[in-house]
Structures are given as structure tokens and as C-alpha cells.
Design a protein around this motif. Structure first.
Motif, PDB file in Angstrom:
ATOM      1  N   GLY A 268     -41.242  22.322  32.154  1.00  0.00           N
ATOM      2  CA  GLY A 268     -40.659  22.586  30.850  1.00  0.00           C
ATOM      3  C   GLY A 268     -39.166  22.850  30.905  1.00  0.00           C
ATOM      4  O   GLY A 268     -38.592  23.117  31.970  1.00  0.00           O
ATOM      5  N   LEU A 269     -38.526  22.785  29.732  1.00  0.00           N
ATOM      6  CA  LEU A 269     -37.084  23.043  29.620  1.00  0.00           C
ATOM      7  C   LEU A 269     -36.818  24.271  28.759  1.00  0.00           C
ATOM      8  O   LEU A 269     -35.766  24.392  28.127  1.00  0.00           O
ATOM      9  N   ASN A 270     -37.784  25.187  28.729  1.00  0.00           N
ATOM     10  CA  ASN A 270     -37.613  26.446  27.989  1.00  0.00           C
ATOM     11  C   ASN A 270     -37.361  26.193  26.501  1.00  0.00           C
ATOM     12  O   ASN A 270     -36.543  26.868  25.866  1.00  0.00           O
ATOM     13  N   GLY A 271     -38.047  25.189  25.975  1.00  0.00           N
ATOM     14  CA  GLY A 271     -37.933  24.903  24.548  1.00  0.00           C
ATOM     15  C   GLY A 271     -36.773  24.010  24.161  1.00  0.00           C
ATOM     16  O   GLY A 271     -36.599  23.672  22.983  1.00  0.00           O
ATOM     17  N   LEU A 272     -35.976  23.590  25.119  1.00  0.00           N
ATOM     18  CA  LEU A 272     -34.814  22.743  24.839  1.00  0.00           C
ATOM     19  C   LEU A 272     -35.192  21.267  24.899  1.00  0.00           C
ATOM     20  O   LEU A 272     -36.084  20.868  25.659  1.00  0.00           O
ATOM     21  N   SER A 273     -34.496  20.460  24.116  1.00  0.00           N
ATOM     22  CA  SER A 273     -34.617  19.019  24.284  1.00  0.00           C
ATOM     23  C   SER A 273     -33.807  18.613  25.510  1.00  0.00           C
ATOM     24  O   SER A 273     -32.998  19.400  26.031  1.00  0.00           O
ATOM     25  N   LYS A 274     -34.009  17.396  25.970  1.00  0.00           N
ATOM     26  CA  LYS A 274     -33.244  16.891  27.111  1.00  0.00           C
ATOM     27  C   LYS A 274     -31.748  16.971  26.823  1.00  0.00           C
ATOM     28  O   LYS A 274     -30.962  17.427  27.674  1.00  0.00           O
TER      29      LYS A 274
ATOM     30  N   ASP B  13     -42.260  12.364  37.961  1.00  0.00           N
ATOM     31  CA  ASP B  13     -42.762  11.128  37.350  1.00  0.00           C
ATOM     32  C   ASP B  13     -44.250  11.243  36.991  1.00  0.00           C
ATOM     33  O   ASP B  13     -44.703  10.649  36.008  1.00  0.00           O
ATOM     34  N   LYS B  14     -45.003  11.996  37.777  1.00  0.00           N
ATOM     35  CA  LYS B  14     -46.426  12.182  37.491  1.00  0.00           C
ATOM     36  C   LYS B  14     -46.655  13.074  36.274  1.00  0.00           C
ATOM     37  O   LYS B  14     -47.761  13.112  35.728  1.00  0.00           O
ATOM     38  N   GLY B  15     -45.615  13.819  35.880  1.00  0.00           N
ATOM     39  CA  GLY B  15     -45.755  14.728  34.755  1.00  0.00           C
ATOM     40  C   GLY B  15     -46.167  16.128  35.129  1.00  0.00           C
ATOM     41  O   GLY B  15     -46.369  16.982  34.252  1.00  0.00           O
ATOM     42  N   ASP B  16     -46.290  16.414  36.433  1.00  0.00           N
ATOM     43  CA  ASP B  16     -46.645  17.765  36.858  1.00  0.00           C
ATOM     44  C   ASP B  16     -45.496  18.732  36.631  1.00  0.00           C
ATOM     45  O   ASP B  16     -45.716  19.937  36.440  1.00  0.00           O
ATOM     46  N   PHE B  17     -44.272  18.203  36.671  1.00  0.00           N
ATOM     47  CA  PHE B  17     -43.072  19.013  36.433  1.00  0.00           C
ATOM     48  C   PHE B  17     -42.124  18.222  35.544  1.00  0.00           C
ATOM     49  O   PHE B  17     -42.221  16.992  35.443  1.00  0.00           O
ATOM     50  N   THR B  18     -41.188  18.951  34.936  1.00  0.00           N
ATOM     51  CA  THR B  18     -40.250  18.317  34.009  1.00  0.00           C
ATOM     52  C   THR B  18     -38.945  17.947  34.693  1.00  0.00           C
ATOM     53  O   THR B  18     -38.376  16.883  34.440  1.00  0.00           O
ATOM     54  N   VAL B  19     -38.462  18.830  35.560  1.00  0.00           N
ATOM     55  CA  VAL B  19     -37.164  18.619  36.191  1.00  0.00           C
ATOM     56  C   VAL B  19     -37.222  19.118  37.632  1.00  0.00           C
ATOM     57  O   VAL B  19     -37.933  20.090  37.941  1.00  0.00           O
ATOM     58  N   GLY B  20     -36.505  18.441  38.499  1.00  0.00           N
ATOM     59  CA  GLY B  20     -36.424  18.851  39.893  1.00  0.00           C
ATOM     60  C   GLY B  20     -34.984  18.978  40.326  1.00  0.00           C
ATOM     61  O   GLY B  20     -34.106  18.247  39.846  1.00  0.00           O
ATOM     62  N   PHE B  21     -34.722  19.929  41.227  1.00  0.00           N
ATOM     63  CA  PHE B  21     -33.370  20.160  41.733  1.00  0.00           C
ATOM     64  C   PHE B  21     -33.371  20.059  43.257  1.00  0.00           C
ATOM     65  O   PHE B  21     -34.229  20.643  43.926  1.00  0.00           O
ATOM     66  N   GLY B  22     -32.405  19.310  43.794  1.00  0.00           N
ATOM     67  CA  GLY B  22     -32.236  19.187  45.233  1.00  0.00           C
ATOM     68  C   GLY B  22     -31.037  19.986  45.691  1.00  0.00           C
ATOM     69  O   GLY B  22     -29.985  19.966  45.042  1.00  0.00           O
ATOM     70  N   LEU B  23     -31.184  20.702  46.809  1.00  0.00           N
ATOM     71  CA  LEU B  23     -30.129  21.560  47.330  1.00  0.00           C
ATOM     72  C   LEU B  23     -29.710  21.108  48.714  1.00  0.00           C
ATOM     73  O   LEU B  23     -30.447  20.393  49.404  1.00  0.00           O
ATOM     74  N   LEU B  24     -28.557  21.569  49.140  1.00  0.00           N
ATOM     75  CA  LEU B  24     -28.100  21.391  50.510  1.00  0.00           C
ATOM     76  C   LEU B  24     -28.711  22.499  51.369  1.00  0.00           C
ATOM     77  O   LEU B  24     -28.873  23.633  50.899  1.00  0.00           O
ATOM     78  N   ALA B  25     -29.040  22.195  52.599  1.00  0.00           N
ATOM     79  CA  ALA B  25     -29.635  23.210  53.477  1.00  0.00           C
ATOM     80  C   ALA B  25     -28.645  24.330  53.773  1.00  0.00           C
ATOM     81  O   ALA B  25     -27.438  24.111  53.904  1.00  0.00           O
ATOM     82  N   VAL B  26     -29.166  25.542  53.887  1.00  0.00           N
ATOM     83  CA  VAL B  26     -28.374  26.705  54.281  1.00  0.00           C
ATOM     84  C   VAL B  26     -27.978  26.558  55.749  1.00  0.00           C
ATOM     85  O   VAL B  26     -28.738  26.039  56.562  1.00  0.00           O
TER      86      VAL B  26
END
Length: 412
Positions: free
Chosen positions: A260-266, A364-377
Motif C-alpha cells: 500500500g501507499l498509505n492512502g495515496l495515489s501513485k 508484479d505479483k501484487g503481494d506488495f505495492t512498492v519496493g526499495f533497493g539500498l546500497l550495502a552497509v
């Protein structure tokens, strides 16, 4: 001064070590657990899952007592034997990616943990500490070392390399295609040299195993209070550790997946992001961040690059500069409304070995809305946060090596 001591490990016999050694229980799927318990009577999983014998789920104190019973049965059947002399154990892992880890299994001081000679970089949950302390008190052993790291030391490296010239006590390859080696060091001169080298180190750092070390130290404190004849030499004053040089650590990132996006549109979500980040739509281009304060985002079938606007965020300490903390303070909490990173069911974590293709698939499967990728610590970031007495957000690091349970066991 770090205090590291040898101990008399309880170990599987050479012919059964490959059958007995197991990953952490929670790293297996239920199907994998069932398969190993059904087909391998020597698996350490039989000890930590004693209810399998009765085809029943058992928990709490009842389970702890049965774990102790299974462990004693393995000893009675001479699947396990205990070394006669206190020893250090040189442990080498070559994983399926070709990475090599060389270190020493030893007992580390609970007092050093209390006095911050052994430093932490992650918060622990009190209820987990108490649960594991009760477990340890009942079963009377620890089968999985805490991963500690220290500054690279040429003298220690030479000792380890020299020992490894001899035939290993163990050499086995797992179904994960990782090869493990173990050498026993019981020569008093070598033991004294190793101890003196660690005594010259002001600080050791916990790389992995914060709850295990915290629980061991809580147990030491309580057993000390209960023992009128406490001397400080009792086994409960120490906990089993695997010590490796900093250069051997391999740290992966933990990516974030949010429902979800906390009630926000894209569009509303992107506009709010724009106040803190410079956003570039990468469309179908697979994008992985390459430097600090840059993030990858996957949303609605497209990748985005997010770079932190310099004037939008203040860095006043090492924690503020950590990418996982930046993501939390600028997006997860204020925009997506996720305050409790440990318990909010809208967020899940995927370690970097799964890479961003996994993040893309889950969205893409719809299990989540958004994903974030980070750099390793980096190791330096981890140490700086520990040195400043700060704690990283949960799931900031996925660290290798991962040891097998049951190869060396520490009794107290």
C-alpha cells in the motif's frame, strides 16, 4: 582488552558431522524441515525440534526440556563427544560463490559485552532476550556461535594459515555447496599467543548474533546472582563466538517491500517524494543504487532512481547517514506511515542475495505495492555506529559467513 578463552567443545564424530550440521532452524521451509527430519536421523534439527518424535508441535518450557533430552541422547549414542582439553577451533568456510572465511571459534566474555569491549550496532527486543535466556538455562548449551569481528591482524592470520597446513578435523560440503573445514588447536603455546593477541585489542564488534549474545549475558548475570560461590571462571561467564577479521566479512543490503501507499495515489506519492529526492523514471531499466544516499524504487511496473536532495536532510551522526535510516526518516515513516519497523505487517525485508529481481517479482505479483533497493552497509559504517553507541534500524545488514549449528557446542 578483549578476553577470549579456549573451551572443551562437544562435537559430532567425523563420520557424522556432514549429516548433523544444520542451518538456523528458521532458514528452512516447513517442507525442508519435514524432509530432513524424515530422512536424516542424525540432523541437529531433531534436537531443536523434539516434538517430531511424537508428531506434535511442542513449545515453551516443555520444548526446552525435550531439547535437552534429545541432546543428551545424541551424547549417549556417541554421536557427540567432548574434547578432553580446552581448545580453540580454526574454522574455514568456502561458499558456493567462491568467498572464503577464516576465523577462530572460541568463548568470548560476557563481562566484555557488559563493559562495551564487545560493541553492538543493532537493537535487541527484550522479550526475545528473555525467551532465549530461558531456553539456554534449560538446555545448558549453545550450538550456534555469535559472529564477532576484529581489525585485521597479521600475526593471527599467520597462526591461522599455519594451522590450516595440517589435515582438518572436519571437511564437508553442504547441500548449499558450501565447504566447511575445522582444525582443533590445543597446543598451550599457540593458545597463549592467540589469547595475548586478543588481549591487545581494545574492541571487538558483533557482526551477527545480537540476540544470542544479549541473552547469554543476561543468563550470566542471573546465574552469577544465584551462585554464592561465583568466581568468574564458570562457563556461564562466556558465550561461544566465531571471530573473523574485518576484511573477511561480506555484508549485503536488506531491501524493503511495502504494502500500500498509505492512502495515496501513485502521483500523490511521487509528488511527496519529490520534496526530498531527485527522481528519475528508469522505465524497464533494471536499476541498482551504486553510491550512498541513492535508492532504487520499483513501483507499478517501473524502476525509479531516487537521489537525496542535499538540502532536504540533515546528517548529525553516523546513524543519520545510514541509508536504511534515511529511507525510514524520509519515506517509510512520514509518507507511508510505517513507524514500527519490527512489527508493522505492511513492510517486509529481502536480503541482497535475492537481488532486486526478487523485489520486482513480488511487486508484479501484487503481494506488495512498492519496493526499495539500498546500497550495502560498509564495515566502517557498522563500526562507527557501534562506536557512537547508536543502533541501526532492523534488517540493515545481511552478513556472511553463516555458520552451521551443532558443529561445535559450548556447554555451561
Amino acid at each position: 582488552m578483549a578476553k577470549i578463552i579456549p573451551f572443551k567443545a562437544v562435537r559430532p564424530t567425523r563420520d557424522k558431522v556432514s549429516l548433523l550440521a544444520a542451518r538456523s532452524y528458521d532458514s528452512y521451509t516447513p517442507e525442508q524441515v519435514e524432509s530432513r527430519l524424515r530422512d536424516n536421523p542424525f540432523s541437529f534439527l531433531h534436537i531443536v525440534n523434539p516434538g517430531y518424535k511424537y508428531k506434535k508441535e511442542i513449545s515453551g518450557e516443555e520444548r526446552y526440556s525435550l531439547v535437552r533430552n534429545r541432546y543428551q541422547e545424541f551424547k549417549e549414542d556417541e554421536i557427540f563427544t567432548q574434547d578432553e582439553k580446552p581448545s580453540f577451533y580454526i574454522y574455514k568456510i568456502v561458499n558456493r560463490d567462491g568467498l572464503e572465511f577464516n576465523g577462530i571459534v572460541a568463548a568470548a566474555s560476557a563481562q566484555d559485552y557488559e563493559n562495551d569491549v564487545i560493541k553492538k550496532h543493532e537493537d535487541t527486543l527484550e522479550y526475545k532476550e528473555v525467551i532465549f535466556e530461558n531456553y539456554l538455562k534449560t538446555v545448558g548449551f549453545n550450538a550456534e556461535p555469535v559472529l564477532l569481528t576484529y581489525p585485521d591482524n597479521d600475526e593471527l592470520a599467520t597462526i591461522i594459515e599455519t594451522v590450516m597446513h595440517d589435515r582438518a578435523e572436519y571437511e564437508f560440503t553442504t547441500t548449499y555447496r558450501d565447504t566447511h573445514y575445522l582444525w582443533k588447536v590445543d597446543d598451550e603455546t599457540t593458545i597463549n599467543t592467540i589469547q595475548s593477541i586478543y588481549e591487545g585489542m581494545e574492541t571487538l564488534y558483533i557482526a551477527d548474533g545480537h540476540h544470542r549474545s544479549a541473552s547469554s549475558c543476561l543468563l550470566a548475570k542471573h546465574l552469577k546472582a544465584e551462585n554464592e560461590n561465583h568466581t568468574g571462571k564458570e562457563a556461564y561467564n562466556y558465550f561461544m563466538s566465531y571471530l573473523i577479521p574485518e576484511s573477511d566479512l561480506k555484508i549485503y543490503e536488506f531491501n524493503r517491500l511495502v504494502k500500500g501507499l498509505n492512502g495515496l495515489s501513485k502521483e500523490e506519492f511521487l509528488i511527496q517524494l519529490d520534496t526530498v529526492f531527485r527522481i528519475e523514471n528508469r522505465n524497464q531499466e533494471y536499476y541498482k543504487p551504486l553510491r550512498k544516499h541513492h535508492f532504487s524504487m520499483y513501483l507499478d511496473g517501473e524502476f525509479y532512481s531516487l537521489s537525496l536532495r542535499k538540502n532536504s536532510y540533515t546528517i548529525s551522526n553516523a546513524l543519520d547517514g545510514l541509508d536504511a535510516q534515511i529511507l525510514y526518516k524520509t519515506i517509510l515513516k512520514p509518507i507511508l506511515g510505517i513507524e514500527d519497523l519490527r512489527n508493522d505487517t505492511r513492510i517486509e525485508y529481502s536480503h541482497g542475495k535475492n537481488d532486486l529481481a526478487y523485489v520486482q517479482t513480488m511487486v508484479d505479483k501484487g503481494d506488495f505495492t512498492v519496493g526499495f533497493g539500498l546500497l550495502a552497509v560498509t564495515t566502517q559504517e557498522m563500526k562507527q555506529i557501534a562506536d557512537e553507541g547508536l543502533k541501526m534500524p532492523p534488517k540493515s545488514t545481511y552478513i556472511e559467513p553463516k555458520l552451521r549449528s551443532g558443529v561445535t557446542i559450548y556447554e555451561f
